[in-house]
Design an enzyme around this catalytic site. Structure first.
Site, PDB file in Angstrom:
ATOM      1  N   GLN A   1       0.851  -1.205   0.000  1.00 43.74           N
ATOM      2  CA  GLN A   1       0.000   0.000   0.000  1.00 43.74           C
ATOM      3  C   GLN A   1       0.879   1.245   0.000  1.00 43.74           C
ATOM      4  O   GLN A   1       0.384   2.355  -0.119  1.00 43.74           O
ATOM      5  CB  GLN A   1      -0.883   0.012   1.251  1.00 43.74           C
ATOM      6  CG  GLN A   1      -1.855  -1.145   1.320  1.00 43.74           C
ATOM      7  CD  GLN A   1      -2.481  -1.243   2.713  1.00 43.74           C
ATOM      8  OE1 GLN A   1      -3.458  -0.574   3.020  1.00 43.74           O
ATOM      9  NE2 GLN A   1      -1.919  -2.082   3.561  1.00 43.74           N
TER      10      GLN A   1
ATOM     11  N   VAL B   1       3.586   4.145  -0.969  1.00 47.16           N
ATOM     12  CA  VAL B   1       3.881   4.897  -2.193  1.00 47.16           C
ATOM     13  C   VAL B   1       5.346   5.331  -2.215  1.00 47.16           C
ATOM     14  O   VAL B   1       5.761   6.101  -3.075  1.00 47.16           O
ATOM     15  CB  VAL B   1       2.951   6.141  -2.301  1.00 47.16           C
ATOM     16  CG1 VAL B   1       1.489   5.721  -2.381  1.00 47.16           C
ATOM     17  CG2 VAL B   1       3.152   7.103  -1.117  1.00 47.16           C
ATOM     18  N   ASP B   2       6.142   4.813  -1.252  1.00 44.79           N
ATOM     19  CA  ASP B   2       7.494   5.346  -1.045  1.00 44.79           C
ATOM     20  C   ASP B   2       8.583   4.703  -1.902  1.00 44.79           C
ATOM     21  O   ASP B   2       9.730   5.178  -1.915  1.00 44.79           O
ATOM     22  CB  ASP B   2       7.875   5.249   0.443  1.00 44.79           C
ATOM     23  CG  ASP B   2       7.810   3.824   1.008  1.00 44.79           C
ATOM     24  OD1 ASP B   2       7.964   2.852   0.234  1.00 44.79           O
ATOM     25  OD2 ASP B   2       7.605   3.690   2.233  1.00 44.79           O
TER      26      ASP B   2
ATOM     27  N   HIS C   1      -1.520   1.684  -4.119  1.00 46.59           N
ATOM     28  CA  HIS C   1      -1.920   3.094  -3.963  1.00 46.59           C
ATOM     29  C   HIS C   1      -1.026   4.050  -4.744  1.00 46.59           C
ATOM     30  O   HIS C   1      -0.953   5.229  -4.419  1.00 46.59           O
ATOM     31  CB  HIS C   1      -1.956   3.459  -2.467  1.00 46.59           C
ATOM     32  CG  HIS C   1      -3.014   2.720  -1.707  1.00 46.59           C
ATOM     33  ND1 HIS C   1      -3.010   2.555  -0.344  1.00 46.59           N
ATOM     34  CD2 HIS C   1      -4.143   2.086  -2.157  1.00 46.59           C
ATOM     35  CE1 HIS C   1      -4.080   1.871   0.027  1.00 46.59           C
ATOM     36  NE2 HIS C   1      -4.777   1.561  -1.052  1.00 46.59           N
TER      37      HIS C   1
ATOM     38  N   GLY D   1       2.749  -4.643   8.961  1.00 49.09           N
ATOM     39  CA  GLY D   1       2.811  -3.191   9.157  1.00 49.09           C
ATOM     40  C   GLY D   1       1.656  -2.416   8.565  1.00 49.09           C
ATOM     41  O   GLY D   1       1.847  -1.299   8.109  1.00 49.09           O
TER      42      GLY D   1
HETATM   43  C1  BJW Z   1       4.495  -1.296  12.443  1.00 45.78           C
HETATM   44  C2  BJW Z   1       5.716  -0.732  12.801  1.00 45.78           C
HETATM   45  C3  BJW Z   1       6.886  -1.528  12.620  1.00 45.78           C
HETATM   46  C4  BJW Z   1       4.158   0.735  13.165  1.00 45.78           C
HETATM   47  N1  BJW Z   1       6.770  -2.776  12.118  1.00 45.78           N
HETATM   48  N2  BJW Z   1       4.421  -2.516  11.943  1.00 45.78           N
HETATM   49  C5  BJW Z   1     -15.269  -0.947   2.591  1.00 45.78           C
HETATM   50  C6  BJW Z   1     -15.606  -0.676   3.903  1.00 45.78           C
HETATM   51  C7  BJW Z   1     -15.439   0.617   4.417  1.00 45.78           C
HETATM   52  C8  BJW Z   1     -14.918   1.652   3.641  1.00 45.78           C
HETATM   53  C9  BJW Z   1     -14.566   1.366   2.350  1.00 45.78           C
HETATM   54  C10 BJW Z   1     -14.748   0.087   1.835  1.00 45.78           C
HETATM   55  N3  BJW Z   1     -14.304   0.097   0.544  1.00 45.78           N
HETATM   56  C11 BJW Z   1     -13.842   1.334   0.253  1.00 45.78           C
HETATM   57  C12 BJW Z   1     -14.009   2.132   1.323  1.00 45.78           C
HETATM   58  C13 BJW Z   1     -13.610   3.577   1.416  1.00 45.78           C
HETATM   59  C14 BJW Z   1     -12.141   3.769   1.680  1.00 45.78           C
HETATM   60  C15 BJW Z   1     -11.751   3.099   2.994  1.00 45.78           C
HETATM   61  O1  BJW Z   1     -11.243   1.998   3.032  1.00 45.78           O
HETATM   62  N4  BJW Z   1     -11.959   3.770   4.100  1.00 45.78           N
HETATM   63  C16 BJW Z   1     -11.581   3.215   5.422  1.00 45.78           C
HETATM   64  C17 BJW Z   1     -10.719   4.228   6.175  1.00 45.78           C
HETATM   65  C18 BJW Z   1     -12.781   2.786   6.169  1.00 45.78           C
HETATM   66  N5  BJW Z   1     -11.345   3.241   0.588  1.00 45.78           N
HETATM   67  C19 BJW Z   1     -11.133   3.931  -0.530  1.00 45.78           C
HETATM   68  O2  BJW Z   1     -11.630   5.042  -0.701  1.00 45.78           O
HETATM   69  C20 BJW Z   1     -10.276   3.285  -1.610  1.00 45.78           C
HETATM   70  N6  BJW Z   1     -10.953   3.351  -2.855  1.00 45.78           N
HETATM   71  C21 BJW Z   1     -11.958   2.544  -3.187  1.00 45.78           C
HETATM   72  O3  BJW Z   1     -12.296   1.642  -2.476  1.00 45.78           O
HETATM   73  O4  BJW Z   1     -12.528   2.828  -4.415  1.00 45.78           O
HETATM   74  C22 BJW Z   1     -13.802   2.261  -4.688  1.00 45.78           C
HETATM   75  C23 BJW Z   1     -14.823   3.129  -4.013  1.00 45.78           C
HETATM   76  C24 BJW Z   1     -14.956   4.431  -4.402  1.00 45.78           C
HETATM   77  C25 BJW Z   1     -15.899   5.264  -3.768  1.00 45.78           C
HETATM   78  C26 BJW Z   1     -16.658   4.761  -2.717  1.00 45.78           C
HETATM   79  C27 BJW Z   1     -16.502   3.445  -2.328  1.00 45.78           C
HETATM   80  C28 BJW Z   1     -15.579   2.617  -2.981  1.00 45.78           C
HETATM   81  C29 BJW Z   1      -8.981   4.046  -1.801  1.00 45.78           C
HETATM   82  C30 BJW Z   1      -8.121   4.026  -0.595  1.00 45.78           C
HETATM   83  C31 BJW Z   1      -6.884   4.914  -0.840  1.00 45.78           C
HETATM   84  C32 BJW Z   1      -6.034   5.070   0.411  1.00 45.78           C
HETATM   85  N7  BJW Z   1      -5.114   6.132   0.180  1.00 45.78           N
HETATM   86  C33 BJW Z   1      -4.078   6.390   1.193  1.00 45.78           C
HETATM   87  C34 BJW Z   1      -3.244   7.595   0.719  1.00 45.78           C
HETATM   88  C35 BJW Z   1      -2.327   7.176  -0.424  1.00 45.78           C
HETATM   89  C36 BJW Z   1      -1.559   8.321  -0.967  1.00 45.78           C
HETATM   90  C37 BJW Z   1      -0.597   8.908   0.014  1.00 45.78           C
HETATM   91  O5  BJW Z   1       0.253   8.193   0.595  1.00 45.78           O
HETATM   92  O6  BJW Z   1      -0.698  10.094   0.217  1.00 45.78           O
HETATM   93  O7  BJW Z   1      -3.256   5.236   1.344  1.00 45.78           O
HETATM   94  S1  BJW Z   1      -4.753   6.636   2.837  1.00 45.78           S
HETATM   95  C38 BJW Z   1      -3.471   5.764   3.672  1.00 45.78           C
HETATM   96  O8  BJW Z   1      -4.004   4.559   4.281  1.00 45.78           O
HETATM   97  C39 BJW Z   1      -2.506   5.295   2.575  1.00 45.78           C
HETATM   98  C40 BJW Z   1      -2.144   3.918   3.062  1.00 45.78           C
HETATM   99  O9  BJW Z   1      -1.639   3.153   1.989  1.00 45.78           O
HETATM  100  C41 BJW Z   1      -3.445   3.414   3.625  1.00 45.78           C
HETATM  101  C42 BJW Z   1      -3.294   2.277   4.586  1.00 45.78           C
HETATM  102  O10 BJW Z   1      -2.573   2.660   5.710  1.00 45.78           O
HETATM  103  P1  BJW Z   1      -1.508   1.641   6.365  1.00 45.78           P
HETATM  104  O11 BJW Z   1      -0.432   1.357   5.411  1.00 45.78           O
HETATM  105  O12 BJW Z   1      -2.226   0.494   6.940  1.00 45.78           O
HETATM  106  O13 BJW Z   1      -0.854   2.582   7.499  1.00 45.78           O
HETATM  107  P2  BJW Z   1      -1.376   2.899   8.978  1.00 45.78           P
HETATM  108  O14 BJW Z   1      -0.684   4.121   9.418  1.00 45.78           O
HETATM  109  O15 BJW Z   1      -2.852   2.889   9.049  1.00 45.78           O
HETATM  110  O16 BJW Z   1      -0.883   1.650   9.844  1.00 45.78           O
HETATM  111  C43 BJW Z   1       0.475   1.412  10.089  1.00 45.78           C
HETATM  112  C44 BJW Z   1       0.587   0.156  10.931  1.00 45.78           C
HETATM  113  O17 BJW Z   1       1.966  -0.139  11.096  1.00 45.78           O
HETATM  114  C45 BJW Z   1      -0.011   0.291  12.339  1.00 45.78           C
HETATM  115  O18 BJW Z   1      -0.901  -0.779  12.552  1.00 45.78           O
HETATM  116  C46 BJW Z   1       1.204   0.188  13.256  1.00 45.78           C
HETATM  117  O19 BJW Z   1       0.930  -0.492  14.480  1.00 45.78           O
HETATM  118  C47 BJW Z   1       2.169  -0.590  12.407  1.00 45.78           C
HETATM  119  N8  BJW Z   1       3.600  -0.380  12.705  1.00 45.78           N
HETATM  120  N9  BJW Z   1       5.559   0.510  13.279  1.00 45.78           N
HETATM  121  C48 BJW Z   1       5.584  -3.251  11.805  1.00 45.78           C
HETATM  122  N10 BJW Z   1       8.155  -1.068  12.967  1.00 45.78           N
END
Ligand code: BJW
Ligand code: ZN
Length: 247
Positions: free
Chosen positions: A98, A100-101, A116, A185
């Site tokens: 996920q 983008v880095d 992403h 992660g």
């Molecule tokens: C460690 C650590 C160490 C710390 N070792 N671990 C179904 C249900 C509900 C909602 C939706 C659904 N389907 C779609 C949605 C809407 C939405 C969504 O999911 N919302 C939720 C928040 C509920 N999804 C979307 O909008 C997606 N599009 C889509 O589904 O299109 C169809 C559609 C359209 C319209 C309506 C409905 C459907 C697109 C999602 C795009 C996400 N974009 C981002 C930004 C990317 C660009 C940028 O970087 O600027 O992506 S948001 C951000 O979150 C980024 C990440 O890739 C993404 C996930 O985050 P990630 O990687 O999990 O990071 P964190 O910070 O959350 O977690 C880090 C973890 O690491 C933690 O758990 C720590 O504990 C751990 N950690 N140190 C190992 N050393």
């Protein structure tokens, strides 16, 4: 737990890894959620949506330029490198991120599915025309698309946007077929990425989660490892090398 996961690797021929921001945390890239996360200081709806870009493109570009700078100054960590090594134990290995880095590629991983997008790439907000990666964007004077004149935006997936169909379809098809799935992660709340481990588990895969904090996935995982990926993954690969070298 380590021995069980070593055995799972030994007994499986296919593996899918899904990574999130946590794998890059030990490189110095901030995660999104959690007390130190980006969303603690910035509002996602003001920065990572199309409506944010339309209403304040300058702010959005300032934020992405700052993140490009952060990412440009860091290096892959032992977790990224261990994943390069891990693929040698499987006939079929897919790395889905996920992030983008670009740090998995910098570490030498191949066949990466970037769900992403990529923070270095640029595209036109109107016609999606891809522009060169090395373009610097001035937030006060955002460059225009040479084809249609639309504003240039970073080629990442914002909330409410569809993921690239080919990439997400491939990610689901690999997840459906894999014997072993690692979720590493990620907070496992952003869909559709968060559905991939659930799909794999439903199809009979062994599910391993590596994250210092529990997530909605932890209860479903066969093995939940509460550890930093940059510490656990190299330990796993070392143990594999000692006990069962890649075939
Ligand atoms: C460690 C650590 C160490 C710390 N070792 N671990 C179904 C249900 C509900 C909602 C939706 C659904 N389907 C779609 C949605 C809407 C939405 C969504 O999911 N919302 C939720 C928040 C509920 N999804 C979307 O909008 C997606 N599009 C889509 O589904 O299109 C169809 C559609 C359209 C319209 C309506 C409905 C459907 C697109 C999602 C795009 C996400 N974009 C981002 C930004 C990317 C660009 C940028 O970087 O600027 O992506 S948001 C951000 O979150 C980024 C990440 O890739 C993404 C996930 O985050 P990630 O990687 O999990 O990071 P964190 O910070 O959350 O977690 C880090 C973890 O690491 C933690 O758990 C720590 O504990 C751990 N950690 N140190 C190992 N050393
Ligand atoms: Zn255009």
């Amino acid at each position: 737990m380590l021995d069980e996961i070593v055995n799972a690797v030994r007994n499986c021929r296919s593996c899918v890894v899904l990574t999130g921001a946590g794998i890059s945390a030990e490189s110095g890239v901030p995660t999104f959620r959690g007390s130190e996360g980006l969303w603690g200081k910035f509002k996602p709806e003001e920065l990572a949506t199309m409506s944010a870009f339309i209403s304040n493109p300058k702010l959005v570009w300032e934020w992405y330029n700052w993140r490009r700078q952060v990412v440009g100054e860091v290096k892959p960590n032992p977790g990224h490198y261990a994943l390069c090594d891990l693929q040698r134990w499987f006939d079929r290995f897919t790395l889905i991120t996920q992030n983008v880095d670009g740090l998995h590629r910098a570490a030498g991983s191949e066949n990466i599915l970037e769900l992403h997008g990529n923070i270095y790439r640029n595209k036109c907000v109107d016609c999606n025309h891809q522009l060169p990666e090395d373009m610097d964007i001035d937030p006060d004077n955002i460059s225009s698309c040479p084809r249609c004149g639309g504003k240039i935006r970073p080629d990442v997936v914002w909330f409410g946007e569809m993921l690239d169909a080919q990439i997400i379809n491939k990610a689901f098809s690999e997840s459906e077929q894999t014997e072993l799935f690692f979720s590493i992660g990620t907070s496992a709340i952003v869909h559709p990425a968060a559905s991939l481990p659930i799909t794999a588990k439903r199809q009979g895969a062994t599910l391993v989660e590596i994250n210092p904090e529990m997530t909605p996935l932890s209860g479903l995982a066969d093995y939940y490892v509460s550890a930093k990926s940059g510490e656990f993954l190299p330990t796993l690969v070392e143990r594999l090398k000692q006990t069962s070298p890649p075939g």
